[in-house]
Write an enzyme that holds these catalytic residues in place. Structure first.
Site, short mmCIF file in Angstrom:
data_model
loop_
_atom_site.label_atom_id
_atom_site.label_comp_id
_atom_site.label_asym_id
_atom_site.label_seq_id
_atom_site.Cartn_x
_atom_site.Cartn_y
_atom_site.Cartn_z
N LYS A 45 -2.26 -1.47 -3.82
CA LYS A 45 -3.11 -0.28 -3.74
C LYS A 45 -2.26 0.97 -3.79
O LYS A 45 -1.25 1.01 -3.09
CB LYS A 45 -3.88 -0.36 -2.42
CG LYS A 45 -4.76 0.82 -2.14
CD LYS A 45 -5.32 0.69 -0.75
CE LYS A 45 -6.13 1.94 -0.46
NZ LYS A 45 -6.50 2.03 0.91
N LYS A 81 0.85 -1.18 0.00
CA LYS A 81 0.00 0.00 0.00
C LYS A 81 0.89 1.24 0.00
O LYS A 81 1.73 1.40 0.89
CB LYS A 81 -0.91 -0.02 1.23
CG LYS A 81 -1.73 1.26 1.34
CD LYS A 81 -2.79 1.15 2.41
CE LYS A 81 -3.54 2.46 2.56
NZ LYS A 81 -4.61 2.39 3.55
C1 PBG Z 1 -7.46 3.41 5.61
C2 PBG Z 1 -7.76 3.27 4.17
C3 PBG Z 1 -7.57 4.21 3.16
C4 PBG Z 1 -8.12 3.66 2.00
C5 PBG Z 1 -8.59 2.39 2.34
N1 PBG Z 1 -8.35 2.17 3.68
C6 PBG Z 1 -7.04 5.60 3.17
C7 PBG Z 1 -5.69 5.87 3.65
O1 PBG Z 1 -4.86 4.99 3.84
O2 PBG Z 1 -5.43 7.06 3.87
C8 PBG Z 1 -8.19 4.35 0.68
C9 PBG Z 1 -9.28 3.88 -0.24
C10 PBG Z 1 -9.59 4.80 -1.37
O3 PBG Z 1 -8.92 5.85 -1.57
O4 PBG Z 1 -10.51 4.47 -2.09
N2 PBG Z 1 -6.24 3.07 6.08
#
Ligand code: PBG
Length: 353
Positions: free
Chosen positions: A275, A221
């Site tokens: 992601k 991520k």
């Molecule tokens: C939380 C999380 C996030 C997303 C999914 N879980 C945001 C982040 O890490 O700031 C992003 C999902 C999206 O942008 O559609 N940790």
């Protein structure tokens, strides 16, 4: 057989032309365009297909009854009260979408430094899981594990002197995962990027009798600008102090993604995720080729917003851009896709049946 590109001869049926061509006609024995000459021919040689089975639909839940509040930066996406989340779960079930994912908008008054509301067995996510599983037991429900929807500072973990604490955070995430499993969640998806959280959660789930609960690790991520609209949706955009670069990955790195994925698999992840999606297709391909694991990709909020926003302005054909982006994930090696387009894509796929 030698490919004879470039040797100028006259094509048999080519009309004799007096006009000057940029280059003379070529002798092409091999013509890739033959396989594209009609839709049936294109279908015959198509390498990758998107099906409804590939889709996970993320939903945002909010307090109240009969509420559907549009998320301004995600045209077409609403925050839903629990009863409405159940209605969308019904829509998913009717469309044969295998799984939905739940994200809460937590009232500001319930947010604190520790993200305590994450551990409330009656928080919005847990209420939604119970309500959805009661009416639609056959649809998969995925819950995100991280503290950012619940913390006053918008970070995914506990903070001390401006530092995100790792091990102390993991201890809380384990409890959050257990609360969600207790509510009936099928897939626990840690999105926090703390070290060691997959192993700790697996151990606790097994110890507490949740051996069948799967873990989908947000394994690679990245710290990304494309999460902006999501943070609007869960109400953490304004409160977030600083950025998440001490725990989410640097977008310049690729080998590091493999190490992250390897660790999560070793710690017991059943499925891994990359992601965001579109800017990281190379990572999806490397992860799939290296580990041959069930590999997912998250087409995140900013990717959705770009396509939906441009479509709304008439700048692109939104439906075609949606389908092209989704099959692109399949081509890169993804087994499944978390996407806010899930219901529209499923409807489109149904038309073709
Ligand atoms: C939380 C999380 C996030 C997303 C999914 N879980 C945001 C982040 O890490 O700031 C992003 C999902 C999206 O942008 O559609 N940790």
């Amino acid at each position: 057989m030698a490919i004879k590109f470039g040797r100028p001869i006259e094509l048999r049926d080519a009309p004799k032309r007096q006009t000057a061509l940029a280059s003379p006609p070529l002798d092409l024995t091999i013509r890739p365009r033959r396989n594209r000459k009609a839709e049936w021919a294109r279908r015959l040689v198509r390498e990758n297909v998107l099906t409804t089975d590939d889709l996970i639909w993320p939903l945002f839940v909010v307090n109240g009854h009969n509420v559907r509040t549009p998320v301004a930066s995600m045209p077409g996406v609403d925050r839903l009260s629990v009863d409405q989340a159940v209605r969308d779960a019904e829509r998913a079930a009717k469309l044969d979408i295998p799984c939905i994912a739940l994200f809460p908008y937590t009232e500001p008054s319930l947010r604190d430094e520790q993200g305590s509301e994450a551990l409330n067995p009656d928080n919005l996510v847990c209420q939604s899981v119970r309500a959805i599983k009661k009416e639609f037991p056959d649809i998969g429900v995925l819950c995100d594990v991280a503290l950012d929807p619940f913390t006053s500072h918008g970070h995914d973990g506990l903070i001390e002197d401006g530092r995100i604490l790792n091990d102390e955070t993991v201890a809380v995430l384990v409890k959050q995962a257990l609360v969600q499993a207790e509510a009936g969640c099928d897939i626990i998806a840690p999105s926090d990027m703390m070290d060691g959280r997959v192993g700790a959660i697996r151990e606790a789930l097994d110890a507490e009798g949740f051996g069948d609960v799967q873990i989908m690790a947000y394994a690679a991520k990245y710290a990304s600008a494309f999460y902006g609209p999501f943070r609007d949706a869960i109400g953490s955009a304004k409160t977030l102090t600083g950025d998440k670069r001490t725990y989410q990955m640097d977008s310049a790195n690729s080998d590091e993604a493999l190490r992250e994925v390897e660790l999560d698999i070793a710690e017991g992840a059943d499925m891994v995720m990359v992601k965001p999606g579109m800017p990281y297709l190379d990572i999806v391909r490397r992860v799939k080729d290296t580990f041959a694991m069930p590999t997912f990709v998250y087409q995140v909020s900013g990717e959705y917003a770009m396509i939906a926003g441009a479509a709304r302005n008439g700048w692109i054909d939104g439906e075609r851009a949606m389908m092209e982006s989704l099959v692109g994930f399949k081509r890169a090696g993804a087994d499944g896709i978390l996407t806010y387009f899930a219901p529209q894509a499923a409807e489109k796929l149904r038309e073709r049946e």
